[in-house]
Design a protein around this motif. Structure first.
Motif, mmCIF file in Angstrom:
data_model
loop_
_atom_site.group_PDB
_atom_site.id
_atom_site.type_symbol
_atom_site.label_atom_id
_atom_site.label_comp_id
_atom_site.label_asym_id
_atom_site.label_seq_id
_atom_site.Cartn_x
_atom_site.Cartn_y
_atom_site.Cartn_z
ATOM 1 N N ALA A 1 -4.567 -4.480 0.249
ATOM 2 C CA ALA A 1 -4.270 -3.049 0.159
ATOM 3 C C ALA A 1 -3.389 -2.807 -1.042
ATOM 4 O O ALA A 1 -2.477 -3.586 -1.330
ATOM 5 N N ARG A 2 -3.686 -1.737 -1.747
ATOM 6 C CA ARG A 2 -2.869 -1.370 -2.902
ATOM 7 C C ARG A 2 -3.047 0.119 -3.139
ATOM 8 O O ARG A 2 -4.164 0.632 -3.125
ATOM 9 N N GLY A 3 -1.934 0.838 -3.325
ATOM 10 C CA GLY A 3 -2.040 2.284 -3.456
ATOM 11 C C GLY A 3 -2.575 2.870 -2.160
ATOM 12 O O GLY A 3 -2.094 2.571 -1.080
ATOM 13 N N ASP A 4 -3.611 3.719 -2.269
ATOM 14 C CA ASP A 4 -4.191 4.348 -1.082
ATOM 15 C C ASP A 4 -5.506 3.701 -0.670
ATOM 16 O O ASP A 4 -6.257 4.265 0.124
ATOM 17 N N LEU A 5 -5.795 2.505 -1.188
ATOM 18 C CA LEU A 5 -7.064 1.843 -0.899
ATOM 19 C C LEU A 5 -6.852 0.552 -0.124
ATOM 20 O O LEU A 5 -5.972 -0.258 -0.454
ATOM 21 N N ALA A 6 -7.665 0.373 0.916
ATOM 22 C CA ALA A 6 -7.715 -0.881 1.664
ATOM 23 C C ALA A 6 -9.065 -1.525 1.407
ATOM 24 O O ALA A 6 -10.085 -0.848 1.310
ATOM 25 N N VAL A 7 -9.086 -2.840 1.299
ATOM 26 C CA VAL A 7 -10.331 -3.578 1.092
ATOM 27 C C VAL A 7 -10.475 -4.597 2.213
ATOM 28 O O VAL A 7 -9.531 -5.326 2.533
ATOM 29 N N VAL A 8 -11.664 -4.627 2.809
ATOM 30 C CA VAL A 8 -11.970 -5.557 3.887
ATOM 31 C C VAL A 8 -13.189 -6.377 3.474
ATOM 32 O O VAL A 8 -14.258 -5.826 3.203
ATOM 33 N N ALA A 9 -13.028 -7.687 3.423
ATOM 34 C CA ALA A 9 -14.117 -8.594 3.065
ATOM 35 C C ALA A 9 -14.471 -9.456 4.265
ATOM 36 O O ALA A 9 -13.588 -9.922 4.987
ATOM 37 N N GLN A 10 -15.765 -9.672 4.479
ATOM 38 C CA GLN A 10 -16.214 -10.423 5.655
ATOM 39 C C GLN A 10 -17.439 -11.263 5.305
ATOM 40 O O GLN A 10 -18.363 -10.793 4.655
ATOM 41 N N ASP A 11 -17.416 -12.524 5.701
ATOM 42 C CA ASP A 11 -18.574 -13.401 5.555
ATOM 43 C C ASP A 11 -18.821 -14.076 6.902
ATOM 44 O O ASP A 11 -18.107 -14.994 7.291
ATOM 45 N N ARG A 12 -19.825 -13.574 7.621
ATOM 46 C CA ARG A 12 -20.121 -14.102 8.951
ATOM 47 C C ARG A 12 -21.484 -14.789 8.997
ATOM 48 O O ARG A 12 -22.112 -14.861 10.038
ATOM 49 N N ARG A 13 -21.916 -15.319 7.865
ATOM 50 C CA ARG A 13 -23.153 -16.091 7.878
ATOM 51 C C ARG A 13 -22.945 -17.376 8.660
ATOM 52 O O ARG A 13 -21.918 -18.040 8.525
ATOM 53 N N GLY B 1 0.846 -1.184 0.000
ATOM 54 C CA GLY B 1 0.000 0.000 0.000
ATOM 55 C C GLY B 1 0.880 1.232 0.000
ATOM 56 O O GLY B 1 2.104 1.155 -0.175
ATOM 57 N N THR B 2 0.280 2.400 0.192
ATOM 58 C CA THR B 2 1.034 3.647 0.224
ATOM 59 C C THR B 2 1.572 3.873 1.637
ATOM 60 O O THR B 2 0.985 4.580 2.443
ATOM 61 N N GLY B 3 2.679 3.234 1.938
ATOM 62 C CA GLY B 3 3.358 3.440 3.208
ATOM 63 C C GLY B 3 2.604 2.970 4.430
ATOM 64 O O GLY B 3 2.848 3.445 5.528
ATOM 65 N N ALA B 4 1.676 2.019 4.276
ATOM 66 C CA ALA B 4 0.914 1.532 5.417
ATOM 67 C C ALA B 4 0.794 0.015 5.369
ATOM 68 O O ALA B 4 0.851 -0.598 4.301
ATOM 69 N N CYS C 1 -24.597 -14.270 -1.646
ATOM 70 C CA CYS C 1 -23.170 -14.535 -1.853
ATOM 71 C C CYS C 1 -22.341 -13.812 -0.796
ATOM 72 O O CYS C 1 -22.667 -12.686 -0.402
ATOM 73 N N GLY C 2 -21.271 -14.447 -0.350
ATOM 74 C CA GLY C 2 -20.355 -13.843 0.604
ATOM 75 C C GLY C 2 -18.914 -14.031 0.166
ATOM 76 O O GLY C 2 -18.565 -15.060 -0.435
ATOM 77 N N PRO C 3 -18.023 -13.042 0.435
ATOM 78 C CA PRO C 3 -16.628 -13.120 -0.024
ATOM 79 C C PRO C 3 -15.793 -14.084 0.813
ATOM 80 O O PRO C 3 -15.818 -14.049 2.041
ATOM 81 N N GLN C 4 -15.061 -14.944 0.130
ATOM 82 C CA GLN C 4 -14.160 -15.884 0.795
ATOM 83 C C GLN C 4 -12.702 -15.431 0.722
ATOM 84 O O GLN C 4 -11.919 -15.719 1.612
ATOM 85 N N SER C 5 -12.343 -14.745 -0.349
ATOM 86 C CA SER C 5 -11.001 -14.181 -0.483
ATOM 87 C C SER C 5 -11.108 -12.968 -1.390
ATOM 88 O O SER C 5 -12.048 -12.848 -2.181
ATOM 89 N N VAL C 6 -10.133 -12.067 -1.275
ATOM 90 C CA VAL C 6 -10.191 -10.819 -2.037
ATOM 91 C C VAL C 6 -8.777 -10.413 -2.425
ATOM 92 O O VAL C 6 -7.808 -10.662 -1.688
ATOM 93 N N SER C 7 -8.643 -9.806 -3.608
ATOM 94 C CA SER C 7 -7.350 -9.322 -4.071
ATOM 95 C C SER C 7 -7.583 -8.145 -5.000
ATOM 96 O O SER C 7 -8.548 -8.118 -5.765
ATOM 97 N N MET C 8 -6.696 -7.163 -4.937
ATOM 98 C CA MET C 8 -6.907 -5.903 -5.636
ATOM 99 C C MET C 8 -5.977 -5.745 -6.829
ATOM 100 O O MET C 8 -4.774 -5.951 -6.722
ATOM 101 N N GLY C 9 -6.566 -5.391 -7.979
ATOM 102 C CA GLY C 9 -5.792 -5.095 -9.165
ATOM 103 C C GLY C 9 -5.656 -3.596 -9.361
ATOM 104 O O GLY C 9 -6.028 -2.802 -8.487
ATOM 105 N N GLU C 10 -5.157 -3.187 -10.507
ATOM 106 C CA GLU C 10 -4.954 -1.763 -10.769
ATOM 107 C C GLU C 10 -6.279 -1.013 -10.901
ATOM 108 O O GLU C 10 -6.404 0.123 -10.463
ATOM 109 N N LYS C 11 -7.284 -1.651 -11.509
ATOM 110 C CA LYS C 11 -8.553 -0.972 -11.736
ATOM 111 C C LYS C 11 -9.735 -1.659 -11.071
ATOM 112 O O LYS C 11 -10.795 -1.046 -10.917
#
Length: 456
Positions: free
Chosen positions: A160-172, A98-101, A214-224
């Protein structure tokens, strides 16, 4: 004189061979520049993560996250260490830069509450990569049922990539079906979430609208785009007849759903199947076998599994089988595959009076093998660094000491360079990075977490 010349030539060849293999022949050696401070005794973990953020190499284990300086003059110096308070543990990390974090999740010891996996992994925090100070923290309480008891739920998946963080959660909460198998049931709207946050401040940027049931099991960030593997239940607005795994793409700026596609376009993929995101630009998934059904619901997947590429519109490309005519690609192990451009590079391992490995390159557009190159000795790790396929080799087919690095041309597999380490590389290797002309390796377990080498 002729005899003497032959003898001296033979001796010279033996000496040169010895010096080369021991890393003492100029132009043929890798010399250790520095090693980071060794871990404390008894601190070694089994699921270490590592990545590089700028001039900081980060090591995350269940009991701490540590930053090491890799800029000129820092020589692997420990810059900071974050230890969860009390008996808490690190239960999630964002391994992309990420951007320094640095983005991590922490929870109760073992990441559970009352023995329920994932229920206690409820705190997400960002640390400054330079000094480890806390930038922001987001805390949530463990999910509870109607009776006030904690329920099992997956730990958050982070990226995390660049200045964006992504948090995915599936608590069903899983409920048994007619056959007694656990099936996730739709619960409250906040039981499944996919959110984009400002990495430096934690401010919410967007909340994605997930497909029905649907619930997220894994997540990954690309450029766009942000990609997520989803576990989708039967029923709902889309009249899904069976539960299955899918892969979805979301707009990085807004979180809007771009597409949600079946991983197998012929029949539903069993939700128990192991699916990993190998690459995001382009998107490539590794698809293994369901734990209790080696054949899986995907007849194209052998026990070794397959690799499935996707184009920008969510259409799957030709499937690449992980089981080869000679050897098997084990995507479940670290450092066995790498994606660069429209190529997938992988190590295909086999046993023949010892361990052996072949480096194989595939065209993602056609699924065809482009080239292969057999290594003289076992290859525990592979990466694409500075435009070259970089492979670590062990000393022999029945020894685990890493002594050699081989660089191959990514276009045709031609060997461009081979060098021998003067000092053995600490293993097992969990990461390789190129930084300021040096090769940095990350070791899993005890010993030095990061070691840097330079050509000599």
């Amino acid at each position: 004189m002729v005899t003497l010349a032959v003898v001296l030539g033979g001796i010279g060849s033996l000496v040169a061979w010895y010096l080369s293999n021991e890393g003492y022949l100029p132009g043929d050696a890798m010399v250790r520049s520095w090693s980071a401070q060794k871990d404390r005794a008894g601190e070694a973990g089994t699921a270490d993560d590592n990545w590089v953020v700028g001039d900081v190499a980060v090591r995350s284990k269940d009991d701490a996250v540590t930053g090491y300086g890799i800029a000129a003059g820092q020589d692997g110096k420990k810059l900071w260490e974050y230890v969860p308070p009390g008996r808490g543990e690190i239960c999630g990390t964002a391994e992309h830069a990420g951007t320094g974090a640095v983005l991590v999740a922490r929870g109760a010891a073992g990441g559970d509450v009352a023995g329920l996996p994932g229920a206690g992994c409820t705190t997400i925090l960002a640390l400054d990569a330079k000094d480890g100070r806390e930038l922001w923290k987001e805390e949530a309480k463990p999910a509870k049922d109607a009776f006030g008891d904690a329920v099992p739920g997956s730990a958050p998946t982070l990226d995390a990539r660049g200045d964006l963080a992504v948090v995915a959660q599936d608590r069903r909460r899983p409920e048994p079906d007619a056959q007694g198998n656990p099936v996730r049931q739709n619960g409250k709207s906040d039981d499944v979430t996919l959110r984009g946050l400002d990495l430096r401040t934690g401010k919410l940027r967007w909340t994605a609208e997930l497909p029905d049931r649907c619930g997220p099991q894994s997540v990954s960030m690309g450029e766009k785009r942000v990609f997520a593997v989803l576990s989708c239940d039967a029923g709902g607005r889309d009249e899904r007849e069976v539960s299955e795994l899918t892969v979805a793409a979301f707009d990085r700026a807004t979180g809007a759903l771009a597409w949600n596609a079946p991983i197998d376009d012929r029949r539903p993929l069993d939700p128990k199947t192991a699916v990993g995101i190998e690459s995001v630009d382009p998107l490539v998934l590794s698809v293994g076998a369901a734990p209790d059904n080696p054949a899986t619901s995907n007849p194209s997947a052998s026990e070794a599994g397959v690799f499935v590429p996707f184009d920008a519109n969510g259409r799957p490309g030709p499937v690449i089988d992980a089981s080869r005519d000679k050897g098997v690609i084990n995507a479940g192990d670290r450092m066995q595959t790498a994606v660069a451009g429209d190529r997938l590079y992988a190590l295909s391992g086999y046993w023949q009076k010892g361990n052996h490995d072949i480096v194989v390159a595939f065209d993602l557009k056609t699924g065809e093998q482009v080239w292969s190159e057999e290594m003289d000795n076992p290859a525990p790790a592979l990466a694409v660094l500075d435009g070259r396929v970089t492979v670590l080799n062990e000393w022999s087919t029945q020894a685990e000491a890493i002594t050699t690095v081989v660089e191959l041309d990514p276009d045709d597999g031609e060997e461009l360079d081979e060098r021998h380490f003067r000092d053995e590389v600490p293993g097992p290797v969990g990461g390789m990075y190129a930084h300021d002309g040096r090769l940095i390796t990350a070791s899993q377990g005890g010993g030095a977490p990061f070691t840097a080498y330079e050509r000599w």
